[in-house]
Design an enzyme around this catalytic site. Structure first.
Site, PDB file in Angstrom:
ATOM      1  N   LYS A  10       0.810  -1.212   0.000  1.00  0.00           N
ATOM      2  CA  LYS A  10       0.000   0.000   0.000  1.00  0.00           C
ATOM      3  C   LYS A  10       0.855   1.280   0.000  1.00  0.00           C
ATOM      4  CE  LYS A  10      -4.036  -1.997   2.397  1.00  0.00           C
ATOM      5  NZ  LYS A  10      -4.822  -1.919   3.669  1.00  0.00           N
ATOM      6  N   TYR A  50     -12.558  -2.859  -2.589  1.00  0.00           N
ATOM      7  CA  TYR A  50     -13.121  -2.897  -1.232  1.00  0.00           C
ATOM      8  C   TYR A  50     -14.641  -2.859  -1.243  1.00  0.00           C
ATOM      9  CZ  TYR A  50      -8.632  -2.361   1.238  1.00  0.00           C
ATOM     10  OH  TYR A  50      -7.389  -2.564   1.774  1.00  0.00           O
ATOM     11  N   ASN A 122      -1.783   0.181   7.234  1.00  0.00           N
ATOM     12  CA  ASN A 122      -1.317  -1.160   7.597  1.00  0.00           C
ATOM     13  C   ASN A 122      -0.506  -1.866   6.503  1.00  0.00           C
ATOM     14  OD1 ASN A 122      -3.435  -1.769   5.962  1.00  0.00           O
ATOM     15  ND2 ASN A 122      -4.651  -2.843   7.502  1.00  0.00           N
ATOM     16  N   HIS A 125      -2.173  -5.265   1.769  1.00  0.00           N
ATOM     17  CA  HIS A 125      -3.432  -5.994   1.699  1.00  0.00           C
ATOM     18  C   HIS A 125      -3.109  -7.439   1.335  1.00  0.00           C
ATOM     19  CE1 HIS A 125      -7.435  -7.263   0.493  1.00  0.00           C
ATOM     20  NE2 HIS A 125      -6.864  -7.801  -0.574  1.00  0.00           N
ATOM     21  N   GLU A 136     -10.388 -10.763  -6.544  1.00  0.00           N
ATOM     22  CA  GLU A 136      -9.408  -9.678  -6.523  1.00  0.00           C
ATOM     23  C   GLU A 136      -8.352  -9.856  -7.618  1.00  0.00           C
ATOM     24  OE1 GLU A 136      -7.868  -9.758  -2.568  1.00  0.00           O
ATOM     25  OE2 GLU A 136      -9.712  -8.962  -1.671  1.00  0.00           O
TER      26      GLU A 136
HETATM   27  P1  TYD Z   1     -10.493  -5.799   6.387  1.00  0.00           P
HETATM   28  O1  TYD Z   1     -10.787  -6.437   5.080  1.00  0.00           O
HETATM   29  O2  TYD Z   1     -11.460  -5.973   7.521  1.00  0.00           O
HETATM   30  O3  TYD Z   1      -9.058  -6.227   6.943  1.00  0.00           O
HETATM   31  P2  TYD Z   1      -7.779  -6.880   6.217  1.00  0.00           P
HETATM   32  O4  TYD Z   1      -7.159  -5.799   5.351  1.00  0.00           O
HETATM   33  O5  TYD Z   1      -6.876  -7.279   7.360  1.00  0.00           O
HETATM   34  O6  TYD Z   1      -8.279  -8.064   5.429  1.00  0.00           O
HETATM   35  O7  TYD Z   1     -10.378  -4.226   6.154  1.00  0.00           O
HETATM   36  C1  TYD Z   1      -9.850  -3.717   4.981  1.00  0.00           C
HETATM   37  C2  TYD Z   1      -9.085  -2.455   5.283  1.00  0.00           C
HETATM   38  O8  TYD Z   1      -9.973  -1.484   5.835  1.00  0.00           O
HETATM   39  C3  TYD Z   1      -8.017  -2.630   6.330  1.00  0.00           C
HETATM   40  O9  TYD Z   1      -6.818  -3.125   5.782  1.00  0.00           O
HETATM   41  C4  TYD Z   1      -7.879  -1.251   6.899  1.00  0.00           C
HETATM   42  C5  TYD Z   1      -9.263  -0.655   6.748  1.00  0.00           C
HETATM   43  N1  TYD Z   1      -9.990  -0.618   8.014  1.00  0.00           N
HETATM   44  C6  TYD Z   1     -10.041   0.570   8.708  1.00  0.00           C
HETATM   45  O10 TYD Z   1      -9.427   1.582   8.270  1.00  0.00           O
HETATM   46  N2  TYD Z   1     -10.739   0.620   9.884  1.00  0.00           N
HETATM   47  C7  TYD Z   1     -11.386  -0.471  10.379  1.00  0.00           C
HETATM   48  O11 TYD Z   1     -12.012  -0.363  11.472  1.00  0.00           O
HETATM   49  C8  TYD Z   1     -11.333  -1.702   9.652  1.00  0.00           C
HETATM   50  C9  TYD Z   1     -12.025  -2.950  10.165  1.00  0.00           C
HETATM   51  C10 TYD Z   1     -10.632  -1.737   8.462  1.00  0.00           C
END
Ligand code: TYD
Length: 151
Positions: A10, A50, A122, A125, A136
């Site tokens: 990202k 998303y 974070n 993805h 995806e």
């Molecule tokens: P998610 O698909 O729940 O997690 P992952 O990426 O671990 O599979 O969420 C997608 C993205 O959405 C996540 O990487 C970061 C963002 N996100 C937030 O910003 N706040 C939140 O409370 C959640 C659950 C996700």
């Protein structure tokens, strides 16, 4: 069971020049890299990626984040890995979604952050399950861009 998984490095990681560090962690797993490219992400692509999170309070910010608008970068690195339990392997080393909750040895635990505004930056993805991975990968890659033909 062998499976494919989409990984996106990202914009926060691109801005901080962490692509190599993230790749090194992924490369140490028992998975094969079968696709890789730099992709300019527009809102339509990010929103489709998303789509299941449409309507969440963080959705719009997350779309701007994935498009690189919050970090001044123009691309993400899109990767496809293939291997036994590839999704589980990669999500394990990625760590918890919220970097504050991610174990220190994981990629998100090491490099992710929660901004003062509460946004999760974070780093990467990784597809959550096999059906999401298929959807995806079809969204981000043409079949001929992958080194193997996926089932
Ligand atoms: P998610 O698909 O729940 O997690 P992952 O990426 O671990 O599979 O969420 C997608 C993205 O959405 C996540 O990487 C970061 C963002 N996100 C937030 O910003 N706040 C939140 O409370 C959640 C659950 C996700």
């Amino acid at each position: 069971m062998e499976q494919a998984v989409l990984v996106l490095i990202k914009p926060d990681a691109i801005q901080r020049k962490l692509t190599g560090a993230v790749l090194a962690r992924l490369e140490s797993l028992d998975v094969k890299l079968i696709g890789a490219k730099a992709v300019r992400v527009d809102h339509a692509l990010a929103e489709e990626h998303y789509t299941r999170l449409r309507g969440k309070p963080f959705f719009d910010d997350m779309i701007r984040y994935l498009c690189g608008e919050l970090h001044g970068v123009e691309f993400v690195v899109a990767l496809v890995f293939w291997g036994e339990e590839a999704i589980r392997q990669i999500r394990h080393v990625a760590g918890a979604t919220n970097p504050e909750a991610a174990a220190p040895g994981t990629i998100r635990g090491a490099y992710g952050c929660l901004t003062s505004g509460g946004r999760m930056e974070n780093v990467l993805h990784a597809s959550s399950d096999e059906s999401e991975a298929k959807r995806e990968i079809a969204l981000w890659f043409r079949p001929e861009e992958l080194l193997i033909q996926l089932p």
